[in-house]
Design an enzyme around this catalytic site. Structure first.
Site, PDB file in Angstrom:
ATOM      1  N   LYS A   1      -3.898  20.891  -9.630  1.00 47.21           N
ATOM      2  CA  LYS A   1      -3.354  22.084 -10.246  1.00 47.21           C
ATOM      3  C   LYS A   1      -2.083  20.959 -11.316  1.00 47.21           C
ATOM      4  CE  LYS A   1      -3.265  25.795  -7.962  1.00 47.21           C
ATOM      5  NZ  LYS A   1      -2.618  26.424  -6.803  1.00 47.21           N
TER       6      LYS A   1
ATOM      7  N   ASP B   1     -11.859   9.981  -3.952  1.00 43.58           N
ATOM      8  CA  ASP B   1     -13.452  11.200  -3.946  1.00 43.58           C
ATOM      9  C   ASP B   1     -12.813  12.120  -4.813  1.00 43.58           C
ATOM     10  OD1 ASP B   1     -10.779  11.822  -2.086  1.00 43.58           O
ATOM     11  OD2 ASP B   1     -12.229  13.562  -2.627  1.00 43.58           O
TER      12      ASP B   1
ATOM     13  N   ASP C   1      -3.241  12.250  -2.646  1.00 45.21           N
ATOM     14  CA  ASP C   1      -3.215  13.360  -2.934  1.00 45.21           C
ATOM     15  C   ASP C   1      -4.013  13.464  -4.428  1.00 45.21           C
ATOM     16  OD1 ASP C   1      -3.270  13.477   0.231  1.00 45.21           O
ATOM     17  OD2 ASP C   1      -0.666  13.928  -0.833  1.00 45.21           O
TER      18      ASP C   1
ATOM     19  N   GLU D   1       1.039  -1.519  -0.079  1.00 45.71           N
ATOM     20  CA  GLU D   1       0.026   0.073  -0.277  1.00 45.71           C
ATOM     21  C   GLU D   1       0.406   1.391   0.049  1.00 45.71           C
ATOM     22  OE1 GLU D   1      -2.755   0.570   3.264  1.00 45.71           O
ATOM     23  OE2 GLU D   1      -3.578   2.583   2.208  1.00 45.71           O
TER      24      GLU D   1
END
Ligand SMILES: C[S@@+](CC[C@H](N)C(=O)[O-])C[C@H]1O[C@@H](n2cnc3c(N)ncnc32)[C@H](O)[C@@H]1O
Length: 199
Positions: free
Chosen positions: A118, A150, A114, A39
């Site tokens: 941008k 998400d 993360d 992971e």
């Protein structure tokens, strides 16, 4: 100019020392281990601790850049006495450089990485063609790459990278390997998941 190159040399020396330390720990912990569930960006280790407890025969390895998250993950591991689980404070590319080449990935998992929204920061996303190449090299046919986020643009980016990659095939019928809420998952109202298999 001399100052810049001295600073650069110091940074390189620090990086080399860090990689040596990491390599020593990894080699000591994983000696004799041939296959792992990996992971990347494990955060506080919620998901991986639950997975490792439910699958005592699978060696599990989680990494994260942030020291205090790895400390929390190691606390959870110690409380539950999970001998089949190892956490490392490490950056993804550095970890893959020091991981012994004989260690194979049976499953690679990224949970709520993360998103770096941008465009100028997209190169910092963990999912990149070179990363999928490396994971494919370390996986046998049927090995899985499991991704959940998400962030819909990052999800689409990952689908595009998987679809463009000759060694990964998205398997829409494949079940999610294991459900256990991560810290970031608990904060999100919705998310998307994809499982791809090594061709
Ligand atoms: C949004 S958090 C998600 C953490 C956890 N997977 C969860 O769902 O709760 C993303 C994590 O990835 C880690 N991370 C980001 N880039 C990384 C990299 N290049 N190497 C290792 N870890 C990284 C961050 O430090 C952070 O803990």
């Amino acid at each position: 100019m001399a100052e810049i190159s001295e600073a650069h040399a110091r940074e390189l020396a620090k990086q080399a020392a860090r990689k040596e330390d990491l390599s020593r720990s990894v080699v000591a912990d994983l000696s004799g281990c041939q296959r792992i569930l990996f992971e990347a960006g494990c955060g506080h280790g919620h998901w991986l601790c639950d997975f490792a407890a439910a699958h005592p025969d699978i060696h599990c390895v989680g990494i994260d850049l942030i020291s205090w998250r790895i400390r929390k993950a190691n606390d959870k591991k110690a409380k539950r006495d999970l001998g089949n689980l190892h956490f490392y404070k490490a950056e993804l590319a550095e970890f893959l450089e020091v991981l012994p080449p004989a260690i194979r990935f049976e499953r690679t998992v990224l949970l709520f990485p993360d998103p770096w929204p941008k465009a100028k920061h997209h190169r910092r996303r963990m999912v990149q063609a070179a990363f999928l190449d490396e994971v494919a090299r370390r996986s046998d046919p049927g090995g899985e790459f499991c991704f959940r986020t998400d962030d819909r643009p990052y999800f689409d980016w990952t689908l595009e990278h998987l679809e463009a990659h000759p060694e990964w095939m998205i398997d829409e019928a494949a079940p999610w390997p294991y459900e256990s809420e991560t810290y970031f998952q608990s904060l999100m109202s919705s998310f998307d998941s994809v499982v791809a298999k090594r061709v």
